[in-house]
Enzyme design. Structure first.
Site, PDB file in Angstrom:
ATOM      1  N   LYS A  95       0.818  -1.213   0.000  1.00 14.66           N
ATOM      2  CA  LYS A  95       0.000   0.000   0.000  1.00 14.66           C
ATOM      3  C   LYS A  95       0.852   1.263   0.000  1.00 14.66           C
ATOM      4  CE  LYS A  95      -4.286  -2.018   1.513  1.00 14.66           C
ATOM      5  NZ  LYS A  95      -5.475  -1.918   2.366  1.00 14.66           N
ATOM      6  N   ARG A  98      -3.131 -10.558   4.527  1.00 14.45           N
ATOM      7  CA  ARG A  98      -3.486 -10.590   3.099  1.00 14.45           C
ATOM      8  C   ARG A  98      -2.333  -9.953   2.338  1.00 14.45           C
ATOM      9  NH1 ARG A  98      -5.852  -7.228  -0.772  1.00 14.45           N
ATOM     10  NH2 ARG A  98      -7.305  -8.270  -2.207  1.00 14.45           N
TER      11      ARG A  98
END
Length: 307
Positions: free
Chosen positions: A216, A256
């Site tokens: 991210k 994840r």
């Protein structure tokens, strides 16, 4: 799949986006053969679940209709399930989830925590499958304007608690619920770091927690170069592994990630050293430090959902 929800080992969820526009791997696995092949590789590398998604939630992404989303994910899910590979469906639409479960998916991973489609609770309840409830405040075009909190951890905890209560009221079994703090979704970089540092407060809700920081942009900002340019997604794997390992050490049920092999290797080292846990109340580093990294002002900007 109930055993996986109750697993005492960290669960590794491998990301498989079958979209043309996801932030990190958009377009790479839009072809059925490429998608299935990548899912098989992720499983071979140690993924416990392959998370198949057919709609991007990157900032500014336009929604696709349910038919398009279903057409993207269903053939992939059917082939992976036929090969005996556990699959989760990454969707906020009940219609897509229902089709995916009928096609062999085992878990619903809902970025909206049931808010985007009120019928999702019925689908999950009737299927008796695990449901990941992520903290969410709005779709991609809106989320940047919604990153305002009094205390991000307390607020996220309260809002997740309400989603859990709604799921339970709809008849979803408590043992099927997993929570996710939703890093990057209506969160700034500073919010992401604060949530990461205070995960035990979210775990106090009493449910398994899925942690998803993989590649991210707040990691890219932290690792920005001398000119202030964020580190590209391809150079964020070490930081992803570090955040994932710290989350597991803090008590996260699973992570994840895009890079399954690196994460599995790091977790093997963690287990070999006795699965050490972070000690609540231990002296902490200055949590403002990561937020200050990167270009001036970047830490205060709303981060993206990035799927």
């Amino acid at each position: 799949m109930t055993d996986l929800v109750r697993a005492r080992f960290p669960v590794v969820m491998g990301v498989l986006n079958v979209t043309p526009d996801s932030f990190s791997d958009g377009g790479r696995y839009a072809d059925l053969r490429a998608a299935v092949g990548h899912g098989v590789r992720l499983r071979a590398e140690g993924a416990d679940l392959i998370d198949v998604g057919g709609e991007s939630t990157r900032p500014g992404a336009d929604r696709v209709d349910a038919e398009t989303e279903t057409a993207r994910v269903l053939p992939v899910i059917r082939e992976l399930a036929a090969a005996g590979i556990p699959v989760s469906i990454d969707t906020s639409r009940a219609r897509v989830a229902e089709a995916a479960l009928a096609g062999g998916a085992d878990v619903v991973n809902d970025v909206s925590g049931g808010l985007a489609d009120p019928d999702m609770a019925r689908v999950v309840r009737d299927a008796g499958c695990p449901w990941v409830l992520m903290h969410w405040r709005g779709h991609s075009r809106q989320m940047r304007d919604l990153a305002h909190y009094t205390d991000v951890v307390a607020d996220v905890r309260a809002e997740l608690g309400r989603r859990v209560d709604a799921a339970l009221a709809a008849g979803v079994a408590a043992e099927k619920i997993i929570i996710d703090p939703g890093l990057g979704f209506a969160k700034t970089a500073a919010h992401n770091w604060e949530l990461s540092a205070r995960l035990p407060e979210l775990l106090d809700l009493g449910f398994p927690l899925l942690f998803g920081a993989s590649r991210k942009s707040y990691l890219g900002s932290l690792l920005a170069g001398p000119d202030g340019s964020p580190r590209p997604t391809s150079g964020r794997e070490a930081a992803t592994i570090a955040t994932s390992l710290l989350a597991v050490a803090a008590g996260a049920w699973g992570v994840r990630v895009h890079d399954v092999r690196g994460t599995v290797d790091a977790l093997a080292v963690w287990r070999a050293t006795g699965s050490p846990r972070l000690v609540p109340g231990a002296p902490a580093v200055d949590r403002a430090a990561p937020a200050a990294a990167g270009p001036a002002g970047r830490a205060g900007a709303a981060e993206e959902g990035e799927r």
